[in-house]
Design a protein around this motif. Structure first.
Motif, mmCIF file in Angstrom:
data_model
loop_
_atom_site.group_PDB
_atom_site.id
_atom_site.type_symbol
_atom_site.label_atom_id
_atom_site.label_comp_id
_atom_site.label_asym_id
_atom_site.label_seq_id
_atom_site.Cartn_x
_atom_site.Cartn_y
_atom_site.Cartn_z
ATOM 1 N N ASN A 99 -2.636 13.095 -10.483
ATOM 2 C CA ASN A 99 -2.486 11.749 -9.939
ATOM 3 C C ASN A 99 -3.058 10.700 -10.888
ATOM 4 O O ASN A 99 -4.025 10.963 -11.596
ATOM 5 N N TYR A 125 -6.733 5.467 -7.715
ATOM 6 C CA TYR A 125 -6.528 5.515 -6.273
ATOM 7 C C TYR A 125 -7.799 5.092 -5.539
ATOM 8 O O TYR A 125 -8.918 5.230 -6.041
ATOM 9 N N ASP A 126 -7.620 4.586 -4.351
ATOM 10 C CA ASP A 126 -8.729 4.303 -3.453
ATOM 11 C C ASP A 126 -9.150 5.634 -2.835
ATOM 12 O O ASP A 126 -8.308 6.392 -2.348
ATOM 13 N N ARG A 176 0.833 -1.213 0.000
ATOM 14 C CA ARG A 176 0.000 0.000 0.000
ATOM 15 C C ARG A 176 0.866 1.261 0.000
ATOM 16 O O ARG A 176 0.587 2.228 -0.702
ATOM 17 N N ASP A 194 -7.775 6.908 0.280
ATOM 18 C CA ASP A 194 -6.414 7.441 0.282
ATOM 19 C C ASP A 194 -6.342 8.897 -0.166
ATOM 20 O O ASP A 194 -5.256 9.488 -0.185
ATOM 21 N N ASP A 250 -12.517 14.368 -4.979
ATOM 22 C CA ASP A 250 -11.976 13.071 -5.388
ATOM 23 C C ASP A 250 -12.934 12.365 -6.352
ATOM 24 O O ASP A 250 -14.021 12.847 -6.644
ATOM 25 N N LEU A 289 -3.174 11.867 -0.421
ATOM 26 C CA LEU A 289 -2.785 12.536 -1.664
ATOM 27 C C LEU A 289 -2.857 14.053 -1.498
ATOM 28 O O LEU A 289 -1.991 14.780 -1.998
ATOM 29 N N LEU A 335 1.388 7.131 -6.735
ATOM 30 C CA LEU A 335 0.288 8.069 -6.982
ATOM 31 C C LEU A 335 0.705 9.502 -6.726
ATOM 32 O O LEU A 335 0.277 10.428 -7.405
ATOM 33 N N LEU A 391 0.945 4.217 -2.957
ATOM 34 C CA LEU A 391 0.690 5.627 -2.669
ATOM 35 C C LEU A 391 1.843 6.487 -3.137
ATOM 36 O O LEU A 391 1.650 7.595 -3.631
#
Length: 256
Positions: free
Chosen positions: A81, A85-86, A4, A89, A117, A93, A11, A8
């Motif tokens: 980005n 992405y989740d 994980r 998260d 997001d 970011l 990203l 990140l």
């Protein structure tokens, strides 16, 4: 399988290349620094995540917020980005954006007033109060009397812009524009920086809802998101037209 933490890191990396194009905020006149809450807009404030809840690093922040006039225009950005992405998260970011804007670009805080997001969650950006006219550092030459909203992701040609994200952009733009602003119209803004597309002091006629590329040499907010700005304007105008006192500002086009 990547960890994980490694995912990140991948990203966050593109931010260092992207945020350089956003210019620092111009200081508002002293008489405007104490601008208080704006008059009621008639539209409810959208739900949003506060700086406290996305864990903004307040120790990095330089000077306190400055204020400008109520928003005459909205500038739409993207952060660059990767888009997979989740959404859980997104706060991490955003913290990376804040660090880059402060440590790399030398600004007092994150430049954008708001971020959205891909799940449609709205985040408070620069400190100073979401209902107040906070002077941002989002659009070089045109931070005065405007608001900057960044879509978290990279929306180049052929990329699908998530519907929840677009819905949130519509809601936020409709709410944040000052009373009387026409999302379908244009506005004359005076450039404060020669590094924009317009010389310092030049009057620029821009859309009330513009993309970053309209005022600065950049591909931001990406071809896909930029192509949706006409729809964003239409929908924001219709939303504002539901509120008494805004109908004159929302001259709707005939339905197809």
């Amino acid at each position: 399988m990547w960890s994980r933490r490694l995912v990140l890191g991948v990203l966050v990396l593109p931010l260092a290349l992207l945020v350089f194009g956003d210019g620092p905020a111009s200081r508002a006149p002293e008489t405007e620094l104490a601008t208080g809450p704006r008059p009621p807009r008639g539209l409810p404030q959208p739900a949003m995540v506060s700086r406290r809840d996305w864990h903004a690093d307040e120790k990095l922040v330089g000077e306190g917020p400055h204020y400008t006039g109520a928003a005459r225009a909205v500038f739409v950005h993207h952060t660059g980005n990767p888009n997979d992405y989740d959404c859980a998260d997104a706060p991490e970011l955003i913290r990376a954006v804040q660090r880059d804007h402060i440590r790399q670009d030398g600004w007092d805080d994150i430049g954008y007033n708001f971020l959205v997001d891909r799940c449609g969650t709205i985040y408070e950006g620069r400190a100073g109060g979401v209902g107040r006219a906070v002077l941002g550092a989002h659009t070089k030459g045109f931070n005065v009397d405007t608001v900057g909203i960044a879509a978290i992701g990279n929306f180049g040609e052929g990329v699908a812009v998530p519907k929840p994200m677009l819905d949130a952009l519509v809601e936020l733009a409709a709410w944040k524009l000052r009373p009387g602003a026409d999302p379908l119209g244009s506005v004359d803004l005076i450039s404060t920086n020669d590094e924009s597309r317009f010389d310092e002091g030049q009057v620029a006629s821009l859309h009330v809802i513009s993309g970053h590329r309209d005022s600065f040499e950049t591909r931001c907010p990406g071809d896909a998101l930029y192509a949706l700005l006409p729809e964003l304007r239409e929908r924001a105008a219709k939303l504002r037209a539901t509120v008494p006192g805004h109908s004159a500002a929302a001259r709707l086009r005939p339905s197809l």
